[in-house]
Write a protein that holds these residues in place. Structure first.
Motif, PDB file in Angstrom:
ATOM      1  N   ALA A 121      44.710  47.094  27.336  1.00 31.10           N
ATOM      2  CA  ALA A 121      43.564  47.007  28.248  1.00 31.10           C
ATOM      3  C   ALA A 121      42.633  45.867  27.839  1.00 31.10           C
ATOM      4  O   ALA A 121      42.107  45.151  28.700  1.00 31.10           O
ATOM      5  CB  ALA A 121      42.805  48.337  28.255  1.00 31.10           C
ATOM      6  N   ASP A 122      42.436  45.687  26.536  1.00 28.55           N
ATOM      7  CA  ASP A 122      41.592  44.577  26.065  1.00 28.55           C
ATOM      8  C   ASP A 122      42.212  43.231  26.441  1.00 28.55           C
ATOM      9  O   ASP A 122      41.504  42.295  26.829  1.00 28.55           O
ATOM     10  CB  ASP A 122      41.407  44.660  24.554  1.00 28.55           C
ATOM     11  N   LYS A 123      43.534  43.145  26.312  1.00 29.70           N
ATOM     12  CA  LYS A 123      44.219  41.896  26.659  1.00 29.70           C
ATOM     13  C   LYS A 123      44.095  41.621  28.155  1.00 29.70           C
ATOM     14  O   LYS A 123      43.880  40.465  28.570  1.00 29.70           O
ATOM     15  CB  LYS A 123      45.694  41.994  26.260  1.00 29.70           C
ATOM     16  N   MET A 124      44.217  42.655  28.987  1.00 34.52           N
ATOM     17  CA  MET A 124      44.083  42.460  30.431  1.00 34.52           C
ATOM     18  C   MET A 124      42.668  42.032  30.800  1.00 34.52           C
ATOM     19  O   MET A 124      42.466  41.224  31.706  1.00 34.52           O
ATOM     20  CB  MET A 124      44.441  43.759  31.176  1.00 34.52           C
ATOM     21  N   THR A 125      41.682  42.573  30.085  1.00 30.98           N
ATOM     22  CA  THR A 125      40.295  42.160  30.323  1.00 30.98           C
ATOM     23  C   THR A 125      40.137  40.667  30.051  1.00 30.98           C
ATOM     24  O   THR A 125      39.470  39.946  30.805  1.00 30.98           O
ATOM     25  CB  THR A 125      39.336  42.964  29.428  1.00 30.98           C
ATOM     26  N   ALA A 126      40.782  40.196  28.972  1.00 30.73           N
ATOM     27  CA  ALA A 126      40.719  38.770  28.634  1.00 30.73           C
ATOM     28  C   ALA A 126      41.403  37.919  29.706  1.00 30.73           C
ATOM     29  O   ALA A 126      40.885  36.863  30.097  1.00 30.73           O
ATOM     30  CB  ALA A 126      41.364  38.532  27.275  1.00 30.73           C
ATOM     31  N   PHE A 127      42.560  38.367  30.198  1.00 28.77           N
ATOM     32  CA  PHE A 127      43.246  37.637  31.269  1.00 28.77           C
ATOM     33  C   PHE A 127      42.390  37.597  32.531  1.00 28.77           C
ATOM     34  O   PHE A 127      42.283  36.554  33.194  1.00 28.77           O
ATOM     35  CB  PHE A 127      44.596  38.281  31.580  1.00 28.77           C
ATOM     36  N   ASN A 128      41.793  38.730  32.880  1.00 25.68           N
ATOM     37  CA  ASN A 128      40.970  38.787  34.086  1.00 25.68           C
ATOM     38  C   ASN A 128      39.746  37.877  33.982  1.00 25.68           C
ATOM     39  O   ASN A 128      39.325  37.269  34.976  1.00 25.68           O
ATOM     40  CB  ASN A 128      40.524  40.227  34.359  1.00 25.68           C
ATOM     41  N   LYS A 129      39.191  37.776  32.785  1.00 28.22           N
ATOM     42  CA  LYS A 129      38.063  36.877  32.578  1.00 28.22           C
ATOM     43  C   LYS A 129      38.481  35.426  32.809  1.00 28.22           C
ATOM     44  O   LYS A 129      37.777  34.654  33.476  1.00 28.22           O
ATOM     45  CB  LYS A 129      37.514  37.038  31.159  1.00 28.22           C
ATOM     46  N   ARG A 130      39.657  35.048  32.293  1.00 29.89           N
ATOM     47  CA  ARG A 130      40.156  33.685  32.494  1.00 29.89           C
ATOM     48  C   ARG A 130      40.415  33.411  33.976  1.00 29.89           C
ATOM     49  O   ARG A 130      40.101  32.326  34.496  1.00 29.89           O
ATOM     50  CB  ARG A 130      41.436  33.476  31.677  1.00 29.89           C
ATOM     51  N   LYS A 131      40.980  34.400  34.678  1.00 30.08           N
ATOM     52  CA  LYS A 131      41.256  34.214  36.105  1.00 30.08           C
ATOM     53  C   LYS A 131      39.967  34.121  36.914  1.00 30.08           C
ATOM     54  O   LYS A 131      39.894  33.343  37.870  1.00 30.08           O
ATOM     55  CB  LYS A 131      42.145  35.358  36.615  1.00 30.08           C
ATOM     56  N   GLN A 132      38.950  34.893  36.523  1.00 28.74           N
ATOM     57  CA  GLN A 132      37.675  34.819  37.225  1.00 28.74           C
ATOM     58  C   GLN A 132      37.017  33.467  37.007  1.00 28.74           C
ATOM     59  O   GLN A 132      36.461  32.866  37.940  1.00 28.74           O
ATOM     60  CB  GLN A 132      36.743  35.935  36.740  1.00 28.74           C
ATOM     61  N   GLU A 133      37.088  32.957  35.770  1.00 34.81           N
ATOM     62  CA  GLU A 133      36.544  31.626  35.486  1.00 34.81           C
ATOM     63  C   GLU A 133      37.271  30.562  36.307  1.00 34.81           C
ATOM     64  O   GLU A 133      36.655  29.624  36.822  1.00 34.81           O
ATOM     65  CB  GLU A 133      36.666  31.326  33.993  1.00 34.81           C
ATOM     66  N   SER A 134      38.592  30.718  36.429  1.00 28.11           N
ATOM     67  CA  SER A 134      39.382  29.789  37.227  1.00 28.11           C
ATOM     68  C   SER A 134      38.984  29.857  38.698  1.00 28.11           C
ATOM     69  O   SER A 134      38.869  28.834  39.379  1.00 28.11           O
ATOM     70  CB  SER A 134      40.872  30.105  37.061  1.00 28.11           C
ATOM     71  N   MET A 135      38.742  31.067  39.201  1.00 28.26           N
ATOM     72  CA  MET A 135      38.336  31.240  40.590  1.00 28.26           C
ATOM     73  C   MET A 135      36.972  30.610  40.853  1.00 28.26           C
ATOM     74  O   MET A 135      36.751  29.979  41.887  1.00 28.26           O
ATOM     75  CB  MET A 135      38.304  32.732  40.944  1.00 28.26           C
ATOM     76  N   ASP A 136      36.056  30.762  39.890  1.00 29.46           N
ATOM     77  CA  ASP A 136      34.724  30.154  40.037  1.00 29.46           C
ATOM     78  C   ASP A 136      34.836  28.628  40.101  1.00 29.46           C
ATOM     79  O   ASP A 136      34.161  27.976  40.918  1.00 29.46           O
ATOM     80  CB  ASP A 136      33.824  30.562  38.865  1.00 29.46           C
ATOM     81  N   ARG A 137      35.683  28.061  39.253  1.00 27.54           N
ATOM     82  CA  ARG A 137      35.896  26.611  39.264  1.00 27.54           C
ATOM     83  C   ARG A 137      36.533  26.165  40.583  1.00 27.54           C
ATOM     84  O   ARG A 137      36.201  25.109  41.129  1.00 27.54           O
ATOM     85  CB  ARG A 137      36.788  26.198  38.091  1.00 27.54           C
ATOM     86  N   PHE A 138      37.448  26.998  41.086  1.00 19.50           N
ATOM     87  CA  PHE A 138      38.125  26.675  42.344  1.00 19.50           C
ATOM     88  C   PHE A 138      37.119  26.604  43.491  1.00 19.50           C
ATOM     89  O   PHE A 138      37.173  25.696  44.325  1.00 19.50           O
ATOM     90  CB  PHE A 138      39.205  27.715  42.634  1.00 19.50           C
ATOM     91  N   ARG A 139      36.198  27.574  43.548  1.00 16.96           N
ATOM     92  CA  ARG A 139      35.182  27.578  44.607  1.00 16.96           C
ATOM     93  C   ARG A 139      34.325  26.322  44.539  1.00 16.96           C
ATOM     94  O   ARG A 139      34.012  25.713  45.562  1.00 16.96           O
ATOM     95  CB  ARG A 139      34.313  28.824  44.495  1.00 16.96           C
ATOM     96  N   GLU A 140      33.942  25.961  43.324  1.00 21.99           N
ATOM     97  CA  GLU A 140      33.120  24.758  43.152  1.00 21.99           C
ATOM     98  C   GLU A 140      33.877  23.509  43.596  1.00 21.99           C
ATOM     99  O   GLU A 140      33.325  22.632  44.272  1.00 21.99           O
ATOM    100  CB  GLU A 140      32.697  24.623  41.691  1.00 21.99           C
ATOM    101  N   VAL A 161      48.863  33.426  35.227  1.00 24.21           N
ATOM    102  CA  VAL A 161      49.607  34.565  35.794  1.00 24.21           C
ATOM    103  C   VAL A 161      50.956  34.727  35.106  1.00 24.21           C
ATOM    104  O   VAL A 161      51.367  35.845  34.772  1.00 24.21           O
ATOM    105  CB  VAL A 161      49.788  34.375  37.317  1.00 24.21           C
ATOM    106  N   ALA A 162      51.644  33.620  34.860  1.00 22.23           N
ATOM    107  CA  ALA A 162      52.945  33.673  34.176  1.00 22.23           C
ATOM    108  C   ALA A 162      52.778  34.178  32.750  1.00 22.23           C
ATOM    109  O   ALA A 162      53.593  34.987  32.264  1.00 22.23           O
ATOM    110  CB  ALA A 162      53.583  32.284  34.176  1.00 22.23           C
ATOM    111  N   GLU A 163      51.738  33.737  32.077  1.00 23.63           N
ATOM    112  CA  GLU A 163      51.463  34.185  30.709  1.00 23.63           C
ATOM    113  C   GLU A 163      51.168  35.686  30.676  1.00 23.63           C
ATOM    114  O   GLU A 163      51.632  36.412  29.795  1.00 23.63           O
ATOM    115  CB  GLU A 163      50.272  33.401  30.155  1.00 23.63           C
ATOM    116  N   GLU A 164      50.403  36.148  31.668  1.00 20.86           N
ATOM    117  CA  GLU A 164      50.079  37.574  31.751  1.00 20.86           C
ATOM    118  C   GLU A 164      51.342  38.417  31.970  1.00 20.86           C
ATOM    119  O   GLU A 164      51.538  39.445  31.315  1.00 20.86           O
ATOM    120  CB  GLU A 164      49.092  37.810  32.894  1.00 20.86           C
ATOM    121  N   THR A 165      52.196  37.966  32.887  1.00 22.37           N
ATOM    122  CA  THR A 165      53.438  38.700  33.163  1.00 22.37           C
ATOM    123  C   THR A 165      54.325  38.746  31.925  1.00 22.37           C
ATOM    124  O   THR A 165      54.917  39.793  31.613  1.00 22.37           O
ATOM    125  CB  THR A 165      54.199  38.046  34.330  1.00 22.37           C
TER     126      THR A 165
END
Length: 370
Positions: A121-140, A161-165
């Motif tokens: 669960a901690d690892k998934m939280t870290a992945f989700n944080k990276r994806k959220q940061e990526s999404m924020d950059r994408f919007r900008e 996503v590949a790393e997470e899988t």
């Protein structure tokens, strides 16, 4: 004196090695007032069932439970906080930490499964944080119309996503004989992160006790159904009531090519896609294209189902058991989201899946176009 000391030592050793017939769940409840009730649930016949209520006192709580040889999943809930904190009883003492302002960060430790799940669960939280940061950059980047930056962000996001899988697959290899592993396999298959064959391989390596648990037996059935509904397989036959009450089977609806269309009147993406399906059907029906739509409406929604067929001008075969997500045909085809489509040839073999929009029309054009 030596004899007395030896006797006392023997009694001490026996008392230390004697196995307890219970385990303790002790926890911290950070941010919760005294008197807050924490409900302990288990799953009984695949349904949540309350087995205990613990009261918070001085920011802490504690309860003792009898050991059990059953393989089970439990979880904690607090009425004033949405979400659950899952844990796996393993006949060892456990420590829980529940945060009122972050149920997602709350954990239960103690025992192999709980510790492994906490790490995951901690690892998934870290992945989700990276994806959220990526999404924020994408919007900008999109607001700035920076096409080069957009392309770079999309590429990096695919890598995340590949790393997470890959992490999930490695986790399963190391923690395969756990109930959480079965839950993770089910999720990954549903998200197409694992093929049915990969999922079966993990399940085949589980020990016999876990393999006979309700969650795993349900998962096996789901995977077998998925294999039957894969491209290259003969589409499972079915029959269900039409809007006027007669029984209609898949065999009755087969044409040169046939689309099985899972939808519902309440499904907005389905209703948005319907005009495209109508367009393709009207263009190619005379050349051999048939459609049979399977609705996931509820029994009390029958009138809405019939009205939606008329409103959307869906002039083809329709059936429904009116059982919502419990529809046996949807389970047979392992449908977990709608719209979902299966394209069959004249022998009833599945040749493609989930074609929508321009992709659907292009595919039918290659098969029936001039």
């Amino acid at each position: 004196m030596r004899l007395i000391l030896a006797s006392l030592l023997t009694i001490s050793l026996l008392s230390c090695t004697q196995e307890s017939d219970s385990y303790v769940l002790q926890g911290e409840a950070q941010g919760f007032a005294d008197g807050t009730e924490i409900y302990v649930y288990t799953l009984a016949d695949r349904q949540p069932k309350i087995i205990d209520t613990i009261t918070v006192t001085g920011g802490a709580f504690s309860a003792t439970y009898p050991n059990s040889q059953a393989t089970s999943l439990n979880f904690l809930r607090v009425n004033e906080v949405p979400g659950s904190v899952i844990f796996f009883p393993e006949n060892v003492d456990m420590k829980a930490t529940i945060y009122k302002d972050s149920i997602q960060a709350s954990r239960v430790s103690g025992g192999k499964q709980n510790n492994a799940y906490g790490e995951f669960a901690d690892k998934m939280t870290a992945f989700n944080k990276r994806k959220q940061e990526s999404m924020d950059r994408f919007r900008e980047a999109r607001m700035a119309n920076d096409t080069a930056e957009i392309a770079e962000i999309q590429s990096k996001n695919l890598n995340i996503v590949a790393e997470e899988t890959q992490y999930k697959k490695e986790f399963l290899k190391s923690n395969n004989n756990t109930l959480f592993a079965a839950m993770l396999i089910s999720e990954m298959v549903g998200r197409k992160e694992l093929t049915p064959a990969e999922a079966s391989a993990f399940i085949d390596n589980m020990d016999s006790k876990l393999a006979t648990s309700g969650i795993v037996t349900d998962l096996k059935t789901s995977i077998e159904n998925m294999k039957k509904a894969e491209v290259g397989s003969l589409a499972p036959d079915f029959s269900a009531p039409t809007p006027t009450g007669e029984m209609k089977s898949l065999k009755d609806a087969l044409g040169k090519y046939t689309i099985i269309d899972f939808w519902a009147s309440w499904c907005k993406p389905c209703r948005i896609e319907n005009p495209n399906v109508v367009k393709v059907y009207n263009k190619y029906h005379d050349k051999g294209l048939n459609i049979i739509s399977v609705s996931l409406d509820k029994a009390e929604q029958k009138d809405k189902w019939i009205q939606a067929i008329a409103d959307d001008k869906m002039d083809w075969h329709h059936v429904s058991n009116l059982q919502f997500w419990q529809d046996p045909i949807a389970k047979q085809y392992n449908v977990r989201s709608i719209p979902a489509t299966f394209l069959l040839d004249e022998e009833g073999v599945i040749i493609d899946k989930d074609l929508r929009g321009a992709a659907l029309e292009a595919k039918i054009a290659t098969l029936l176009g001039e």
